[in-house]
Design a protein around this motif. Structure first.
Motif, short mmCIF file in Angstrom:
data_model
loop_
_atom_site.label_atom_id
_atom_site.label_comp_id
_atom_site.label_asym_id
_atom_site.label_seq_id
_atom_site.Cartn_x
_atom_site.Cartn_y
_atom_site.Cartn_z
N LYS A 20 0.87 -1.19 0.00
CA LYS A 20 0.00 0.00 0.00
C LYS A 20 0.90 1.23 0.00
O LYS A 20 2.10 1.14 0.33
N SER A 21 0.28 2.38 -0.28
CA SER A 21 1.06 3.63 -0.32
C SER A 21 1.85 3.85 0.97
O SER A 21 2.98 4.32 0.94
N GLN A 68 6.61 4.57 -4.53
CA GLN A 68 5.18 4.92 -4.66
C GLN A 68 4.71 4.79 -6.11
O GLN A 68 3.64 4.24 -6.39
N HIS A 69 5.55 5.25 -7.03
CA HIS A 69 5.22 5.16 -8.46
C HIS A 69 5.01 3.71 -8.87
O HIS A 69 4.06 3.37 -9.58
N TYR A 70 5.90 2.82 -8.40
CA TYR A 70 5.78 1.39 -8.76
C TYR A 70 4.57 0.73 -8.10
O TYR A 70 3.99 -0.19 -8.66
N ILE A 71 4.21 1.22 -6.91
CA ILE A 71 3.01 0.67 -6.25
C ILE A 71 1.77 0.99 -7.08
O ILE A 71 0.86 0.17 -7.22
N ARG A 72 1.78 2.19 -7.70
CA ARG A 72 0.59 2.61 -8.47
C ARG A 72 0.61 2.14 -9.91
O ARG A 72 -0.43 2.02 -10.55
N ASP A 73 1.81 1.86 -10.45
CA ASP A 73 1.97 1.53 -11.87
C ASP A 73 1.28 0.21 -12.21
O ASP A 73 1.51 -0.80 -11.55
N THR A 74 0.47 0.21 -13.26
CA THR A 74 -0.27 -1.01 -13.60
C THR A 74 0.62 -2.07 -14.25
O THR A 74 0.24 -3.23 -14.33
N THR A 95 4.25 -4.76 -9.96
CA THR A 95 3.63 -5.23 -8.72
C THR A 95 4.64 -5.08 -7.59
O THR A 95 5.80 -5.47 -7.74
#
Ligand code: COA
Length: 157
Positions: free
Chosen positions: A6-7, A35-41, A44
């Protein structure tokens, strides 16, 4: 337990990267990048939890037929308890379901412990990239082949 990051995990992951992976090198995996990699589709970020705290993580990016582990570390307090094994197993199972045939990674050539760990999990040494780490250190390239296309092709439908 393995779960998606999570963030709020970004800072802990970045600090683990700095102390356990990027030691002696410039700090590239700061909280914002994690954070960018957590959000990047296309990526993972997974974490392990032990005794109610984050004990390890892996950051992986996915292409059509291969995956690339950018970072993986386990907190020193929780090592040799099978946590890296669980993280890699989670990734290999996900890759198999997605039809991804190979997981690749780079590891510092002097990091014998991590190389031994990956070898024990079925990875093979597939090359060396000179000066990969800031021109200061070589990378050992490693790969885990998950699907043999010849065998897959012979499977009855
Ligand atoms: C490498 C690392 C991820 C291993 O994590 P871990 O949770 O302790 O690994 P596991 O408990 O799943 O170990 C699985 C197997 O790998 C091998 N292994 C793990 N650590 C090892 C070490 N320090 N020396 C030799 N072999 C090792 C062993 O065969 C082990 O099985 P065993 O404990 O039954 O003998 C951890 O030491 C670490 O975070 N190191 C610093 C960060 C790093 O180097 N990351 C990789 C590069 S991105």
């Amino acid at each position: 337990m393995i779960r998606l990051a999570k963030s709020v995990d970004a800072t802990t992951i970045a600090q683990l990267s700095r102390s356990q992976i990027e030691n002696g090198l410039p700090w590239r995996w700061k909280p914002g990048r994690v954070q960018h990699y957590i959000r990047d589709t296309g990526s993972t970020v997974i974490v392990s939890e032990s005794e109610n705290r984050l004990s390890g993580f892996a950051i992986t990016s996915f292409a059509e037929t291969s995956a690339h582990i950018s970072l993986l570390a386990v907190d020193p307090v929780f090592r040799r308890q099978g946590i890296a094994t669980l993280l890699i197993r989670w990734l290999t199972q996900s890759c198999r379901v997605a039809g991804i045939g190979c997981i690749r990674l780079e590891v510092r050539a002097t990091n014998i412990d991590a190389i031994d760990c990956y070898l024990s999990l079925g990875f093979r040494k597939v090359g060396v990239r000179k000066g990969y780490y800031d021109g200061r250190e070589d990378a050992q390239l490693m790969a885990l082949v998950l699907i043999n296309p010849d065998i897959e092709a012979q499977r009855p439908t």
